[in-house]
Enzyme design. Sequence first.
Site, PDB file in Angstrom:
ATOM      1  N   HIS A 288       0.837  -1.154  -0.074  1.00  0.00           N
ATOM      2  CA  HIS A 288      -0.304   0.012   0.135  1.00  0.00           C
ATOM      3  C   HIS A 288       1.120   1.321   0.098  1.00  0.00           C
ATOM      4  O   HIS A 288       1.910   1.179   0.363  1.00  0.00           O
ATOM      5  CB  HIS A 288      -0.818  -0.142   1.337  1.00  0.00           C
ATOM      6  CG  HIS A 288      -1.811   1.110   1.347  1.00  0.00           C
ATOM      7  ND1 HIS A 288      -1.723   2.276   1.802  1.00  0.00           N
ATOM      8  CD2 HIS A 288      -3.141   0.631   1.147  1.00  0.00           C
ATOM      9  CE1 HIS A 288      -2.746   2.981   1.835  1.00  0.00           C
ATOM     10  NE2 HIS A 288      -3.917   2.082   1.325  1.00  0.00           N
TER      11      HIS A 288
ATOM     12  N   ASP B 283       3.115  -4.227   8.087  1.00  0.00           N
ATOM     13  CA  ASP B 283       1.816  -3.606   7.897  1.00  0.00           C
ATOM     14  C   ASP B 283       0.670  -4.472   8.035  1.00  0.00           C
ATOM     15  O   ASP B 283       0.424  -5.307   7.062  1.00  0.00           O
ATOM     16  CB  ASP B 283       2.077  -2.968   6.655  1.00  0.00           C
ATOM     17  CG  ASP B 283       0.431  -2.211   6.278  1.00  0.00           C
ATOM     18  OD1 ASP B 283      -0.442  -2.555   6.864  1.00  0.00           O
ATOM     19  OD2 ASP B 283       0.539  -1.553   4.939  1.00  0.00           O
TER      20      ASP B 283
ATOM     21  N   GLN C 189      -4.411  -5.255   6.866  1.00  0.00           N
ATOM     22  CA  GLN C 189      -5.497  -6.140   6.268  1.00  0.00           C
ATOM     23  C   GLN C 189      -5.311  -7.390   6.843  1.00  0.00           C
ATOM     24  O   GLN C 189      -6.137  -8.325   6.465  1.00  0.00           O
ATOM     25  CB  GLN C 189      -5.336  -6.131   4.822  1.00  0.00           C
ATOM     26  CG  GLN C 189      -5.547  -4.844   4.001  1.00  0.00           C
ATOM     27  CD  GLN C 189      -6.887  -4.450   4.139  1.00  0.00           C
ATOM     28  OE1 GLN C 189      -7.927  -5.270   4.417  1.00  0.00           O
ATOM     29  NE2 GLN C 189      -6.968  -3.230   3.840  1.00  0.00           N
TER      30      GLN C 189
ATOM     31  N   LYS D 192     -10.703  -0.864  10.245  1.00  0.00           N
ATOM     32  CA  LYS D 192     -10.785  -1.956   9.529  1.00  0.00           C
ATOM     33  C   LYS D 192     -11.442  -3.246  10.278  1.00  0.00           C
ATOM     34  O   LYS D 192     -11.461  -4.388   9.940  1.00  0.00           O
ATOM     35  CB  LYS D 192      -9.806  -2.367   8.890  1.00  0.00           C
ATOM     36  CG  LYS D 192      -9.308  -1.131   7.835  1.00  0.00           C
ATOM     37  CD  LYS D 192      -7.861  -1.486   7.011  1.00  0.00           C
ATOM     38  CE  LYS D 192      -7.355  -0.189   6.435  1.00  0.00           C
ATOM     39  NZ  LYS D 192      -8.034   0.269   5.210  1.00  0.00           N
TER      40      LYS D 192
ATOM     41  N   CYS E 161      -4.624   2.454  -3.664  1.00  0.00           N
ATOM     42  CA  CYS E 161      -3.482   3.028  -3.006  1.00  0.00           C
ATOM     43  C   CYS E 161      -2.328   2.140  -3.374  1.00  0.00           C
ATOM     44  O   CYS E 161      -1.314   1.968  -2.339  1.00  0.00           O
ATOM     45  CB  CYS E 161      -3.593   3.266  -1.683  1.00  0.00           C
ATOM     46  SG  CYS E 161      -4.924   4.564  -1.344  1.00  0.00           S
TER      47      CYS E 161
HETATM   48  N1  PMP Z   1      -1.827  -0.598   4.766  1.00  0.00           N
HETATM   49  C1  PMP Z   1      -2.779  -1.321   3.896  1.00  0.00           C
HETATM   50  C2  PMP Z   1      -2.433  -2.630   3.708  1.00  0.00           C
HETATM   51  C3  PMP Z   1      -4.088  -0.788   3.945  1.00  0.00           C
HETATM   52  O1  PMP Z   1      -4.967  -1.740   3.285  1.00  0.00           O
HETATM   53  C4  PMP Z   1      -4.404   0.348   4.275  1.00  0.00           C
HETATM   54  C5  PMP Z   1      -5.681   0.956   4.236  1.00  0.00           C
HETATM   55  N2  PMP Z   1      -6.453   0.966   3.006  1.00  0.00           N
HETATM   56  C6  PMP Z   1      -3.300   1.047   5.106  1.00  0.00           C
HETATM   57  C7  PMP Z   1      -2.053   0.560   5.086  1.00  0.00           C
HETATM   58  C8  PMP Z   1      -3.684   2.578   5.412  1.00  0.00           C
HETATM   59  O2  PMP Z   1      -4.337   2.464   6.686  1.00  0.00           O
HETATM   60  P1  PMP Z   1      -4.940   3.764   7.229  1.00  0.00           P
HETATM   61  O3  PMP Z   1      -5.606   4.574   6.126  1.00  0.00           O
HETATM   62  O4  PMP Z   1      -6.136   3.114   8.265  1.00  0.00           O
HETATM   63  O5  PMP Z   1      -3.774   4.582   7.918  1.00  0.00           O
END
Ligand code: PMP
Length: 416
Positions: free
Chosen positions: A133, A210, A213, A236, A374
């Site tokens: 991401h 990270d 997910q 999430k 993203c």
């Molecule tokens: N890493 C991953 C794999 C994600 O899916 C996301 C959110 N789509 C994020 C980081 C960022 O999370 P946040 O916007 O809650 O900071």
Amino acid sequence: MSNTPAVTTPLAFDVARIRADFPILGLTVAGKPLVYLDNAASSQMPQPVIDRLVRYQTTEHANIHRAVHYLSETATTAYEAARARLQRFINAREAREVIFTSGTTEGINLVMHGWGRKNINAGDEIILTVLEHHSNIVPWQMLALEKGATIRVVPINDAGELLLDQYEALFNERTRLVSVGHVSNALGSINPVRQMIALAHARGVPVLVDGAQAVPHLAVDVRDLDCDFYAFSGHKMCGPTGIGILYGRAALLESMQPFKGGGDMIHTVTFEKTTYAPIPNKFEAGTPPIAAAIGLGAAVDYLCNIGMPAIAAHEHELLRYATEHLNALPGVRLIGTAQDKAAVLSFAVQGIHPHDVGTLLNQEGVAVRTGHHCAQPLMARLGVVATSRASFAFYNTLADVDALVAGIRSVQKVFA
Ligand code: PMP
């Protein structure tokens, strides 16, 4: 740790009872019952979490850590109890290893500023993967630019699985950090992070995971993974927005610079010199999102009551069923077919732009995400600009999958 349940038990899982806890799932959209399949972006909140937030705001709210009066003590106790719940949830050794952040993005940036700026220098290398991401790419790029460091990228095969031999080949004496997603938000691939961490540690390299997910879908045990940092987001996993967790090994966190300066993170301040509070406070400058942290604690209680293994088993069944039915649809191609997957289905509908797919599905009440998720470098690797993505939570049903399939059929009819 195998993340894929061996046996699925859909019948033992009372999804109707669970759905009754989520008021928002009763909405109608465009005159149709809402089918919410955008859980990878943000999940919905059950009534016990909403109730906990209301109870906090109506009977417990004051600023924490600062006063001796009743409400401040009540709020402080509830905030620290939430930290302890999170500690148990991810099996961290100590509560002080659990830092409240605003989300995964802030957790990664905290490590970049607090650890990276001290430990990564000109000529050093950071290993990322092509699945990341943007929030696990851009902070490291900013650091690399500032320091003259280099980013090395682990490639994938066409199924969306990391190539571990190529990962191993990227290490050299300049490698300072591995930062890898546990589960890909765009494809659902579950990465072999435990093995990747062992390979990095064998070379003395720390690893940030990270887990944005992963935590909502798998039982995550930071001690079993042996990771150095693990970041995730509350919104999430049935919690509020604006709150997340950074887990870090105590010794590492203690050695780090604070990311933000201000109240609550200090021991003493004079104009000559400031000394910092011990962890976790050192990383929680200013008034934190107290209500959101307490709400996240309630979300963890809710998930634990159902049980992460039961959640994983139900979602695995949803994924199996959805994969089978989308595969059977002419003109539909699944993007991301890793052996080990969480409940995310990215797909392309032949001849129809993903944004049109998403817009027309919305008219059927079906909420999916369309775009690059993203993950632009991953889209470039896959040779697409965007995908449509259905992402499931434990409150989704096989009927939701049927609605998705029927929706895609009606989209195809519009374009026929
Ligand atoms: N890493 C991953 C794999 C994600 O899916 C996301 C959110 N789509 C994020 C980081 C960022 O999370 P946040 O916007 O809650 O900071």
